[in-house]
Design a protein around this motif. Structure first.
Motif, PDB file in Angstrom:
ATOM      1  N   ILE A  43       0.852  -1.188   0.000  1.00 32.94           N
ATOM      2  CA  ILE A  43       0.000   0.000   0.000  1.00 32.94           C
ATOM      3  C   ILE A  43       0.887   1.237   0.000  1.00 32.94           C
ATOM      4  O   ILE A  43       1.637   1.479   0.944  1.00 32.94           O
ATOM      5  CB  ILE A  43      -0.944   0.007   1.223  1.00 32.94           C
ATOM      6  CG1 ILE A  43      -1.854  -1.224   1.188  1.00 32.94           C
ATOM      7  CG2 ILE A  43      -1.758   1.307   1.263  1.00 32.94           C
ATOM      8  CD1 ILE A  43      -2.698  -1.424   2.428  1.00 32.94           C
ATOM      9  N   ARG A  44       0.816   2.003  -1.069  1.00 26.69           N
ATOM     10  CA  ARG A  44       1.642   3.216  -1.224  1.00 26.69           C
ATOM     11  C   ARG A  44       0.915   4.423  -0.619  1.00 26.69           C
ATOM     12  O   ARG A  44      -0.278   4.639  -0.877  1.00 26.69           O
ATOM     13  CB  ARG A  44       1.914   3.486  -2.697  1.00 26.69           C
ATOM     14  CG  ARG A  44       2.709   2.378  -3.355  1.00 26.69           C
ATOM     15  CD  ARG A  44       4.150   2.777  -3.468  1.00 26.69           C
ATOM     16  NE  ARG A  44       4.972   1.622  -3.716  1.00 26.69           N
ATOM     17  CZ  ARG A  44       6.142   1.425  -3.142  1.00 26.69           C
ATOM     18  NH1 ARG A  44       6.627   2.316  -2.305  1.00 26.69           N
ATOM     19  NH2 ARG A  44       6.856   0.364  -3.398  1.00 26.69           N
ATOM     20  N   ILE A  45       1.648   5.190   0.163  1.00 25.20           N
ATOM     21  CA  ILE A  45       1.063   6.336   0.866  1.00 25.20           C
ATOM     22  C   ILE A  45       0.497   7.372  -0.115  1.00 25.20           C
ATOM     23  O   ILE A  45      -0.595   7.904   0.090  1.00 25.20           O
ATOM     24  CB  ILE A  45       2.098   6.982   1.814  1.00 25.20           C
ATOM     25  CG1 ILE A  45       2.535   5.983   2.893  1.00 25.20           C
ATOM     26  CG2 ILE A  45       1.550   8.262   2.433  1.00 25.20           C
ATOM     27  CD1 ILE A  45       1.424   5.515   3.803  1.00 25.20           C
TER      28      ILE A  45
ATOM     29  N   LEU B  13       5.358  10.916  -1.957  1.00 22.17           N
ATOM     30  CA  LEU B  13       4.715  10.091  -0.932  1.00 22.17           C
ATOM     31  C   LEU B  13       4.706   8.615  -1.332  1.00 22.17           C
ATOM     32  O   LEU B  13       4.793   7.735  -0.471  1.00 22.17           O
ATOM     33  CB  LEU B  13       3.282  10.574  -0.682  1.00 22.17           C
ATOM     34  CG  LEU B  13       3.145  11.890   0.066  1.00 22.17           C
ATOM     35  CD1 LEU B  13       1.672  12.297   0.138  1.00 22.17           C
ATOM     36  CD2 LEU B  13       3.741  11.812   1.458  1.00 22.17           C
ATOM     37  N   ASN B  14       4.630   8.334  -2.622  1.00 23.95           N
ATOM     38  CA  ASN B  14       4.617   6.951  -3.091  1.00 23.95           C
ATOM     39  C   ASN B  14       5.964   6.254  -2.937  1.00 23.95           C
ATOM     40  O   ASN B  14       6.068   5.055  -3.154  1.00 23.95           O
ATOM     41  CB  ASN B  14       4.123   6.863  -4.533  1.00 23.95           C
ATOM     42  CG  ASN B  14       2.639   6.664  -4.602  1.00 23.95           C
ATOM     43  OD1 ASN B  14       2.018   6.187  -3.651  1.00 23.95           O
ATOM     44  ND2 ASN B  14       2.044   7.031  -5.711  1.00 23.95           N
ATOM     45  N   ARG B  15       6.971   6.989  -2.528  1.00 22.38           N
ATOM     46  CA  ARG B  15       8.261   6.361  -2.212  1.00 22.38           C
ATOM     47  C   ARG B  15       8.166   5.584  -0.903  1.00 22.38           C
ATOM     48  O   ARG B  15       9.063   4.816  -0.575  1.00 22.38           O
ATOM     49  CB  ARG B  15       9.350   7.419  -2.137  1.00 22.38           C
ATOM     50  CG  ARG B  15       9.620   8.071  -3.494  1.00 22.38           C
ATOM     51  CD  ARG B  15      10.614   9.209  -3.439  1.00 22.38           C
ATOM     52  NE  ARG B  15      11.743   8.920  -2.589  1.00 22.38           N
ATOM     53  CZ  ARG B  15      12.470   9.841  -1.962  1.00 22.38           C
ATOM     54  NH1 ARG B  15      12.180  11.118  -2.099  1.00 22.38           N
ATOM     55  NH2 ARG B  15      13.478   9.505  -1.205  1.00 22.38           N
ATOM     56  N   SER B  16       7.071   5.794  -0.148  1.00 24.11           N
ATOM     57  CA  SER B  16       6.864   5.113   1.124  1.00 24.11           C
ATOM     58  C   SER B  16       5.625   4.235   1.062  1.00 24.11           C
ATOM     59  O   SER B  16       4.627   4.601   0.445  1.00 24.11           O
ATOM     60  CB  SER B  16       6.678   6.127   2.258  1.00 24.11           C
ATOM     61  OG  SER B  16       7.823   6.926   2.408  1.00 24.11           O
ATOM     62  N   THR B  17       5.714   3.114   1.741  1.00 22.07           N
ATOM     63  CA  THR B  17       4.560   2.228   1.868  1.00 22.07           C
ATOM     64  C   THR B  17       3.965   2.386   3.257  1.00 22.07           C
ATOM     65  O   THR B  17       4.574   2.983   4.151  1.00 22.07           O
ATOM     66  CB  THR B  17       4.948   0.749   1.670  1.00 22.07           C
ATOM     67  OG1 THR B  17       5.786   0.341   2.769  1.00 22.07           O
ATOM     68  CG2 THR B  17       5.642   0.516   0.333  1.00 22.07           C
ATOM     69  N   LEU B  18       2.804   1.807   3.428  1.00 23.24           N
ATOM     70  CA  LEU B  18       2.178   1.810   4.743  1.00 23.24           C
ATOM     71  C   LEU B  18       3.079   1.119   5.759  1.00 23.24           C
ATOM     72  O   LEU B  18       3.167   1.543   6.912  1.00 23.24           O
ATOM     73  CB  LEU B  18       0.805   1.129   4.658  1.00 23.24           C
ATOM     74  CG  LEU B  18       0.006   1.051   5.947  1.00 23.24           C
ATOM     75  CD1 LEU B  18      -0.245   2.436   6.529  1.00 23.24           C
ATOM     76  CD2 LEU B  18      -1.304   0.320   5.687  1.00 23.24           C
TER      77      LEU B  18
END
Length: 137
Positions: free
Chosen positions: A73-75, A122-127
């Motif tokens: 899940i991408r932030i 933000l999509n560089r980080s996952t949940l």
């Protein structure tokens, strides 16, 4: 960029669930923990479930759980989903073409680029990268 409280609570819900993936959380329990309206949080949970991010079950032992691993899940995708009905500026809104500076405005494309860059970053980080762990607080 300022995010809505809807997005804030959506991210909180996901982080909380990711911190205890084996447990189902009721909307009532989450609302009490966050100090927010259960009714408002139920809307957030409904959107997350409709998007396939949560599984929900009614009744005793029911509640919400992640529908897939937090690592997938991408932030940025979550923020884009939860902010989808919020225009950065009026001219981005459907039917929002009342700006007297159009069509000569050169700001709109820069704002669109900035918004896309924000989501991409933000999509560089996952949940999983942002998981809430109460034992580390």
């Amino acid at each position: 960029m300022r995010l809505t409280s809807f997005t804030d609570y959506g991210l909180r819900v996901l982080m909380r669930l990711a911190g205890a993936p084996e447990r189902a959380f009721s909307t009532t329990d989450l609302a009490a923990e966050f100090g927010v309206s259960r009714h408002h949080l139920a809307k957030v949970v409904s959107v997350l479930a409709a998007a396939g991010l949560l599984e929900t079950r009614r009744g005793g032992g029911g509640g919400a759980m992640l529908a897939r691993p937090a690592e997938t899940i991408r932030i940025g995708d979550v923020v884009a989903l939860l902010e989808s009905d919020q225009a950065v500026v009026e001219c981005f809104a459907p039917g929002g073409h009342g700006c007297t500076l159009m069509p000569g405005c050169r700001l709109k494309s820069r704002l669109a680029h900035a918004e896309a860059a924000f989501i991409a970053d933000l999509n560089r980080s996952t949940l999983a990268d942002c998981t809430y762990r109460p034992d580390t607080v």
